[in-house]
Design an enzyme around this catalytic site. Structure first.
Site, mmCIF file in Angstrom:
data_model
loop_
_atom_site.group_PDB
_atom_site.id
_atom_site.type_symbol
_atom_site.label_atom_id
_atom_site.label_comp_id
_atom_site.label_asym_id
_atom_site.label_seq_id
_atom_site.Cartn_x
_atom_site.Cartn_y
_atom_site.Cartn_z
ATOM 1 N N SER A 102 -7.135 0.049 6.002
ATOM 2 C CA SER A 102 -5.760 0.520 5.897
ATOM 3 C C SER A 102 -4.788 -0.285 6.752
ATOM 4 O O SER A 102 -4.570 -1.467 6.532
ATOM 5 C CB SER A 102 -5.734 2.011 6.258
ATOM 6 O OG SER A 102 -4.512 2.589 5.942
ATOM 7 N N ASP A 243 1.225 -0.516 3.750
ATOM 8 C CA ASP A 243 0.178 -0.888 4.700
ATOM 9 C C ASP A 243 -0.862 -1.723 3.973
ATOM 10 O O ASP A 243 -0.682 -2.096 2.807
ATOM 11 C CB ASP A 243 -0.438 0.356 5.351
ATOM 12 C CG ASP A 243 -1.159 1.244 4.360
ATOM 13 O OD1 ASP A 243 -0.868 1.155 3.148
ATOM 14 O OD2 ASP A 243 -2.017 2.037 4.776
ATOM 15 N N ASP A 245 -3.718 -1.322 2.508
ATOM 16 C CA ASP A 245 -4.301 -0.931 1.223
ATOM 17 C C ASP A 245 -3.309 -0.203 0.327
ATOM 18 O O ASP A 245 -3.685 0.356 -0.699
ATOM 19 C CB ASP A 245 -5.559 -0.087 1.426
ATOM 20 C CG ASP A 245 -5.279 1.238 2.124
ATOM 21 O OD1 ASP A 245 -4.227 1.357 2.789
ATOM 22 O OD2 ASP A 245 -6.111 2.156 2.028
ATOM 23 N N ASP A 247 -1.677 2.561 0.413
ATOM 24 C CA ASP A 247 -1.669 4.001 0.149
ATOM 25 C C ASP A 247 -0.576 4.707 0.952
ATOM 26 O O ASP A 247 -0.382 5.908 0.806
ATOM 27 C CB ASP A 247 -3.035 4.642 0.403
ATOM 28 C CG ASP A 247 -3.478 4.603 1.863
ATOM 29 O OD1 ASP A 247 -2.827 3.908 2.669
ATOM 30 O OD2 ASP A 247 -4.492 5.247 2.191
#
Length: 451
Positions: A102, A243, A245, A247
């Site tokens: 992340s 960020d 990834d 999400d």
């Protein structure tokens, strides 16, 4: 938190706490559980990753473990985490795995696991996987029973992009800046935002050149100041920072001011409440959400619920309370009618809908949302779980927190908690003024250092 699983999957520094061996054993454990559940059928697990250099190694190890247990692996390459949740459902796979840490630096990586319903695993499921990781799996298969590997040719990524585009209801004509954090959004953002706003001169995308080690480096939602400076200097109407990834999403208004996850929740909840789309007449935040959200909810006639930190806990409370909107200050926002997990690019699409429909600048939409001054510094641990637990249980610290909260008399608060993804103790202080919040936070950081 379990032995391996934290608030957001298995997370660690690659080569130290997260190794190829651990990834292999995780794949073997997951594959064995699914094989037992499916009995005669061969299970399939969808796998994607972000742009970290360690992703290839971990992908190979996970795949080997799954195949050794008799499960097929569908390799999708680099994609955002929410794409894994969406595509696991769409393809009918039995589980989905995202290899990502992340917002953390590139040295870290992680393994996030989704069930066939697109939701992250329950505590019970994680405990069973941890048990099998430690105890091992007695798997002796014939060659014909081993799993196979298939690789996506880009069609699944296209399906995910089409899903996002389908959520666009209004054409936004303002100038947009996008920070991809040199992460997963670098694979999807240009195509997405070009489709939403065809004027190339009105779109600029930065940090979309991942090299394996520059993910989240002075960019993205953990370094939103980079985007803030660009938006302000070059007069963009709105900026989106993802960020690693993708999400989570933080937003910058036309003046370069940050619009965090709490403000986004307020904007979305007001819009959905007005249109009769706010299920459960409530919104779910976390214990870290700004106390201004409680005031905003009361003023607008709905409930504000607080879950523990982590989008999995937010989702659990959403299901419990019947809410279809929830999220975190960090920019995870879950639209349960559309997705089973937080999706940064879906947040951007939904916000552009509101901006286009209202015709108002973002600063105006955020202007009347009450906020309490909030400061959240961290103390980095040098030891492990023992040091963390000793600090959190220290009577001197507990007494000081209780004393300060009593002194605030409801007009502020102190909350101290360990990070679920990094070796940190986080200190949250809210107060009527920024100076009071900062001074109080500094006191508690110093207190923790002295313990």
């Amino acid at each position: 938190m379990g032995k391996y699983f934290g608030t957001d999957g298995i997370r660690g520094v690659v080569g130290e706490t997260l190794t190829a061996d651990l990834a292999y054993r995780t794949g073997l454990a997951v594959g064995s559980i699914l094989k037992k559940e499916k009995e005669s059928e061969k299970p399939c697990v969808l796998i994607a990753k972000d742009t970290r250099i360690s992703g290839d190694m971990l992908e190979a190890a996970l795949t080997a473990g799954l195949c050794a247990a008799g499960a097929d692996a569908a390799i999708c390459g680099i994609l955002p985490t929410p794409a894994v949740a969406y595509l696991t459902i769409k393809t009918g796979c039995d589980m989905g795995i995202m290899i990502s840490a992340s917002h953390n630096p590139y040295e870290h990586n992680g393994i996030k696991i989704f069930g066939k319903d697109g939701f992250k695993l329950s505590d019970a499921q994680e405990i069973e996987i941890e048990r099998l990781i430690d105890e091992g799996v007695n798997t002796v298969l014939k060659s014909s029973e081993l799993g196979r590997v298939g690789r996506d040719d880009g069609r699944l990524a296209y399906d995910y992009l089409q899903f996002l585009v389908s959520k666009s209801e209004w054409r936004y004509t303002g100038k947009i800046a996008v920070d991809c954090a040199n992460g997963s959004a670098a694979i999807t953002a240009r195509q997405l935002f070009s489709g939403l706003n065809p004027g190339a001169e009105d779109l600029e995308i930065i940090a979309e050149a991942p090299d394996g080690v520059n993910i989240n480096e002075n960019c993205g939602s953990t370094h939103v100041e980079t985007l803030q400076a660009k938006v302000k200097a070059e007069k963009f109407d709105v900026g989106f920072a993802f960020d690693g990834d993708a999400d989570r999403c933080l937003v910058v208004d036309e003046h370069g001011e940050l619009v965090d996850g709490d403000i986004l929740l307020a904007i979305f909840s007001r819009d959905m409440k007005t249109k009769g789309k706010l299920a459960g007449n409530g919104v779910v935040g976390t214990i870290l959400s700004n106390s201004g959200m409680d005031v905003f909810a009361r003023e607008n006639g709905f409930e504000f619920h607080r879950a523990d930190v982590g989008d999995r806990h937010v989702l659990e409370m959403m299901l419990e309370t019947g809410c279809n909107l929830g999220g975190e200050t960090s920019g995870h926002v879950i639209f349960l009618d559309d997705s089973a997990t937080g999706d940064g690019q879906l947040v951007a699409v939904k916000l552009l809908n509101i901006l286009a429909e209202s015709g108002k600048p973002l600063s105006e939409l955020a202007r009347d949302i009450p906020r309490m001054s909030q400061v959240m510094p961290s103390y980095r641990l040098s030891g492990g779980k023992e040091e963390r637990d000793a600090i959190m249980a220290n009577p001197k610290l507990l007494e000081a927190v209780a004393r300060q909260n009593e002194r605030f008399k409801g007009e502020g608060r102190v909350l101290i908690r360990p990070s679920g993804t990094e070796p940190l103790i986080r200190v949250l202080v809210e107060a009527k003024t920024e100076e009071e919040a900062r001074t109080t936070a500094e006191y508690f950081v110093d207190l923790i250092k002295s313990i």
